[in-house]
Design a protein around this motif. Sequence first.
Motif, PDB file in Angstrom:
ATOM      1  N   ALA A   8      31.456  36.539  18.672  1.00 56.09           N
ATOM      2  CA  ALA A   8      30.835  35.850  17.551  1.00 56.09           C
ATOM      3  C   ALA A   8      29.426  35.432  17.951  1.00 56.09           C
ATOM      4  O   ALA A   8      29.182  35.057  19.092  1.00 56.09           O
ATOM      5  CB  ALA A   8      31.659  34.631  17.160  1.00 56.09           C
ATOM      6  N   LEU A   9      28.509  35.509  17.011  1.00 67.53           N
ATOM      7  CA  LEU A   9      27.122  35.134  17.255  1.00 67.53           C
ATOM      8  C   LEU A   9      26.669  34.192  16.159  1.00 67.53           C
ATOM      9  O   LEU A   9      26.942  34.416  14.980  1.00 67.53           O
ATOM     10  CB  LEU A   9      26.225  36.375  17.287  1.00 67.53           C
ATOM     11  CG  LEU A   9      24.744  36.145  17.556  1.00 67.53           C
ATOM     12  CD1 LEU A   9      24.531  35.582  18.956  1.00 67.53           C
ATOM     13  CD2 LEU A   9      23.972  37.437  17.386  1.00 67.53           C
ATOM     14  N   TYR A  10      25.992  33.132  16.552  1.00 64.78           N
ATOM     15  CA  TYR A  10      25.512  32.132  15.614  1.00 64.78           C
ATOM     16  C   TYR A  10      24.077  31.796  15.976  1.00 64.78           C
ATOM     17  O   TYR A  10      23.771  31.545  17.145  1.00 64.78           O
ATOM     18  CB  TYR A  10      26.380  30.877  15.724  1.00 64.78           C
ATOM     19  CG  TYR A  10      25.976  29.726  14.843  1.00 64.78           C
ATOM     20  CD1 TYR A  10      26.099  29.800  13.471  1.00 64.78           C
ATOM     21  CD2 TYR A  10      25.498  28.545  15.397  1.00 64.78           C
ATOM     22  CE1 TYR A  10      25.757  28.730  12.662  1.00 64.78           C
ATOM     23  CE2 TYR A  10      25.158  27.469  14.602  1.00 64.78           C
ATOM     24  CZ  TYR A  10      25.287  27.570  13.233  1.00 64.78           C
ATOM     25  OH  TYR A  10      24.945  26.502  12.448  1.00 64.78           O
ATOM     26  N   THR A  11      23.192  31.812  14.999  1.00 65.72           N
ATOM     27  CA  THR A  11      21.806  31.441  15.229  1.00 65.72           C
ATOM     28  C   THR A  11      21.524  30.171  14.455  1.00 65.72           C
ATOM     29  O   THR A  11      21.814  30.086  13.262  1.00 65.72           O
ATOM     30  CB  THR A  11      20.842  32.552  14.786  1.00 65.72           C
ATOM     31  OG1 THR A  11      21.168  33.742  15.492  1.00 65.72           O
ATOM     32  CG2 THR A  11      19.406  32.186  15.082  1.00 65.72           C
ATOM     33  N   LEU A  12      20.987  29.209  15.143  1.00 59.16           N
ATOM     34  CA  LEU A  12      20.666  27.917  14.568  1.00 59.16           C
ATOM     35  C   LEU A  12      19.151  27.768  14.571  1.00 59.16           C
ATOM     36  O   LEU A  12      18.518  27.887  15.612  1.00 59.16           O
ATOM     37  CB  LEU A  12      21.309  26.821  15.420  1.00 59.16           C
ATOM     38  CG  LEU A  12      21.067  25.381  15.047  1.00 59.16           C
ATOM     39  CD1 LEU A  12      21.769  25.070  13.716  1.00 59.16           C
ATOM     40  CD2 LEU A  12      21.618  24.481  16.132  1.00 59.16           C
ATOM     41  N   SER A  13      18.577  27.550  13.407  1.00 63.52           N
ATOM     42  CA  SER A  13      17.138  27.383  13.284  1.00 63.52           C
ATOM     43  C   SER A  13      16.876  26.030  12.635  1.00 63.52           C
ATOM     44  O   SER A  13      17.438  25.732  11.583  1.00 63.52           O
ATOM     45  CB  SER A  13      16.572  28.511  12.416  1.00 63.52           C
ATOM     46  OG  SER A  13      15.183  28.372  12.282  1.00 63.52           O
ATOM     47  N   VAL A  14      16.066  25.217  13.291  1.00 63.01           N
ATOM     48  CA  VAL A  14      15.786  23.881  12.771  1.00 63.01           C
ATOM     49  C   VAL A  14      14.287  23.615  12.796  1.00 63.01           C
ATOM     50  O   VAL A  14      13.579  24.116  13.666  1.00 63.01           O
ATOM     51  CB  VAL A  14      16.509  22.776  13.570  1.00 63.01           C
ATOM     52  CG1 VAL A  14      18.008  22.926  13.482  1.00 63.01           C
ATOM     53  CG2 VAL A  14      16.061  22.742  15.003  1.00 63.01           C
ATOM     54  N   PRO A  15      13.814  22.817  11.830  1.00 59.02           N
ATOM     55  CA  PRO A  15      12.409  22.391  11.901  1.00 59.02           C
ATOM     56  C   PRO A  15      12.177  21.605  13.177  1.00 59.02           C
ATOM     57  O   PRO A  15      13.085  20.943  13.679  1.00 59.02           O
ATOM     58  CB  PRO A  15      12.258  21.477  10.675  1.00 59.02           C
ATOM     59  CG  PRO A  15      13.361  21.862   9.768  1.00 59.02           C
ATOM     60  CD  PRO A  15      14.494  22.306  10.662  1.00 59.02           C
ATOM     61  N   ARG A  16      11.009  21.693  13.698  1.00 60.21           N
ATOM     62  CA  ARG A  16      10.702  21.007  14.964  1.00 60.21           C
ATOM     63  C   ARG A  16      10.391  19.542  14.709  1.00 60.21           C
ATOM     64  O   ARG A  16       9.258  19.086  14.832  1.00 60.21           O
ATOM     65  CB  ARG A  16       9.543  21.691  15.651  1.00 60.21           C
ATOM     66  CG  ARG A  16       9.920  23.060  16.132  1.00 60.21           C
ATOM     67  CD  ARG A  16       8.842  23.640  16.961  1.00 60.21           C
ATOM     68  NE  ARG A  16       9.174  25.016  17.276  1.00 60.21           N
ATOM     69  CZ  ARG A  16       8.554  25.710  18.184  1.00 60.21           C
ATOM     70  NH1 ARG A  16       7.583  25.171  18.866  1.00 60.21           N
ATOM     71  NH2 ARG A  16       8.897  26.935  18.418  1.00 60.21           N
ATOM     72  N   GLN A  17      11.443  18.843  14.354  1.00 62.09           N
ATOM     73  CA  GLN A  17      11.360  17.406  14.100  1.00 62.09           C
ATOM     74  C   GLN A  17      12.616  16.774  14.680  1.00 62.09           C
ATOM     75  O   GLN A  17      13.726  17.287  14.496  1.00 62.09           O
ATOM     76  CB  GLN A  17      11.279  17.120  12.612  1.00 62.09           C
ATOM     77  CG  GLN A  17      10.051  17.720  11.944  1.00 62.09           C
ATOM     78  CD  GLN A  17      10.120  17.623  10.429  1.00 62.09           C
ATOM     79  OE1 GLN A  17      11.093  17.131   9.871  1.00 62.09           O
ATOM     80  NE2 GLN A  17       9.087  18.103   9.780  1.00 62.09           N
TER      81      GLN A  17
END
Length: 142
Positions: A8-17
């Motif tokens: 399983a692969l999960y990518t987490l992208s978040v604003p740099r805050q």
Amino acid sequence: MKAEQDMALYTLSVPRQVGWLRPARKRAQTWLLARAVAAEVRDAVVWVLDAALSSSIDHLMRNPRTDDGSTAEVALHVDDDVVVLTATDHFTWNLDTIATDGVQADEWRTMAGYADQISLTDLGDPAPGSTTTFTAVFNRDT
């Protein structure tokens, strides 16, 4: 005998805050729980994920001109044996800072206690757009 599980692969992208760290931890924790990752391993992965995102945010705050994007990304790979966290970005960590007795070295040693393996591909003084790759490997058998 352990049941076979697909990778399983999960990518987490978040604003740099900084305010996005808590929801990012919660999303990663939920995703790992759904893949039957043991609580102790989940906690370790989420702690290291938080440290990687925090270092990326700290780097941006100290060096705003080096930012070539507005999000920080972390990928999680889970299979029967391991959980692998990979973050590719600019960090406050580099091979020089983790070899000293400073805050980054202390944080690095702490992460080494949570993960079974950690590594940093440091490009030294990267050109604009270059990145550093951080990898942490956690064995699923605790």
